[in-house]
Design an enzyme around this catalytic site. Structure first.
Site, PDB file in Angstrom:
ATOM      1  CG  ASP A 184      -2.045   1.015   1.214  1.00 50.39           C
ATOM      2  OD1 ASP A 184      -3.067   0.831   0.746  1.00 50.39           O
ATOM      3  OD2 ASP A 184      -1.820   2.162   1.810  1.00 50.39           O
ATOM      4  CD  GLU A 215      -4.612   4.495  -1.819  1.00 54.28           C
ATOM      5  OE1 GLU A 215      -4.776   5.052  -0.515  1.00 54.28           O
ATOM      6  OE2 GLU A 215      -5.544   4.480  -2.568  1.00 54.28           O
TER       7      GLU A 215
END
Length: 302
Positions: A178, A221
Site C-alpha cells: 500500500d 493505491e
C-alpha cells in the site's frame, strides 16, 4: 533487480508448466490459443506455446476442467513442425473435434474442441478473431493503468495457487503493498500525477518480481503479489526488495523530486487457511500494523 526466491519453472509434481501469470498478448512463444465458448471459465483464453498443453480433470493439467465427465488426463495439444496437433489420451468420454470423436488430428484455425461439456475454439495467432479475443482478454484481466492483473483476475489466480498449496502442502506467500500518504500526492500534485505514481509503482513491481510471481493492482493505491513456492523467510526478503525498489524509484513532480514509499504486509500460507480470504485477512492485518508503526516498512503476519 530480481527477488531471491526459489521458484522452479515447473511444478515439482508435474511436467506441465504453470501459466498463471497474467497474459500480455501471446507470450512464451505462443502462436495459438484456445478460447472457452461453453462451460466453466466462459471467455477464458489459454495460450498454447512451446510446451504441450494437457486438458483434464487433474489439477496438474495445464487447462483444468473440474467436471466428472472429464478424465484426469483427457487430451493433449502440442506444436510440431507442421502446426498444432490434438490427441485424445484414452479418455472415457472421448475428445471431439468439430463434433467428431478423434484419436489424433491436426488442428486448424477455427476448429472446435469438446471435452466433456466444455467447448473450446482453437485460433492461430495470425487470426483477426484471435487478436480480437486477445484484446478482450486483456480488458477483462488487466488493470488498464498499471498493466498488472486486476483484482478479479488476481483473486482467481490466487485461489488456484492456494488449492495447489493445500493439495501438495507447498509454500505460498502473499504480499499486500500500500502506498504511503497517497492522498497527499493527489491533493498536492493532482490526480494526473497520482496516476503517474501508480503507473510507475506498477512498473517497479513488475520488474522486481520473478516470472513465477503474480503482481496485481487490487485497489486504488493497493497492490498485491502472490509468491508460489516461497517460504516465509524468503517472502520477507522479497517484500523488503519491493519496498526498497519503490523507495529509490526516481520520481519528478512539480516542485522537484518526490519520494514515494510503501508499507507491506506479508502472510505465508499454513494448514488451516482454506480460503483466499484467510490469506488476504492475515496479510491485511500485517499491513495495518506496518501503517500503525510508522509506514515504509515490512511486517509479517503473526
Amino acid at each position: 533487480m530480481s527477488m531471491r526466491i526459489h521458484s522452479p519453472d515447473t511444478d515439482a509434481r508435474t511436467t506441465q508448466p504453470r501459466t498463471n501469470k497474467p497474459a500480455r498478448g501471446f507470450g512464451d512463444g505462443a502462436e495459438a490459443c484456445l478460447v472457452v465458448l461453453q462451460g466453466q471459465s466462459l471467455g477464458q483464453r489459454v495460450d498454447i506455446g512451446v510446451h504441450a498443453l494437457t486438458l483434464g480433470r487433474s489439477a496438474e493439467c495445464g487447462f483444468h476442467i473440474d467436471e466428472r465427465s472429464v478424465s484426469r488426463q483427457h487430451a493433449r495439444i502440442w506444436r510440431d513442425l507442421g502446426g498444432y496437433r490434438l490427441k485424445d489420451l484414452g479418455s472415457t468420454n472421448k475428445t471431439l473435434l468439430n463434433d467428431v470423436p478423434v484419436g489424433e488430428a491436426e488442428l486448424k484455425d477455427g476448429d472446435y474442441i469438446t471435452v466433456g461439456s466444455c467447448v473450446l475454439k482453437f485460433m492461430e495467432r495470425s487470426s483477426v478473431e484471435a487478436r480480437y479475443h486477445d484484446e478482450i482478454y486483456q480488458l477483462a484481466t488487466l488493470d488498464p493503468l498499471t498493466k498488472l492483473a486486476n483484482r478479479r483476475h488476481f483473486l482467481e489466480l490466487l485461489g488456484r495457487e492456494l488449492q495447489r498449496s493445500i493439495r501438495h502442502q507447498r509454500p505460498l506467500a502473499l504480499l499486500i503493498v500500500d502506498l504511503d500518504h497517497f492522498k497527499a500526492i493527489n491533493d498536492n500534485h493532482g490526480h494526473v500525477a497520482g496516476d503517474v505514481v501508480l503507473e510507475q509503482v506498477g512498473a517497479v513491481l513488475n520488474s522486481t518480481v520473478r516470472s513465477e510471481a503474480i503482481a496485481a493492482r487490487i485497489g486504488g493505491e493497493e497492490f498485491a503479489i502472490a509468491l508460489p513456492e516461497c517460504e516465509s523467510d524468503a517472502s520477507l526478503v522479497a517484500a523488503e526488495e519491493v519496498r526498497r525498489a519503490v523507495e529509490v524509484m526516481p520520481l519528478k513532480m512539480s516542485g522537484g523530486p518526490h519520494a514515494v514509499t510503501v508499507s507491506i504486509g506479508v502472510a505465508a500460507w499454513r494448514p488451516g487457511m482454506d480460503k483466499t480470504s484467510d490469506l488476504l485477512r492475515a496479510a491485511d492485518e500485517a499491513l495495518y500494523r506496518a501503517k500503525q508503526t510508522g509506514r515504509n516498512r515490512v511486517v509479517a503476519a503473526g
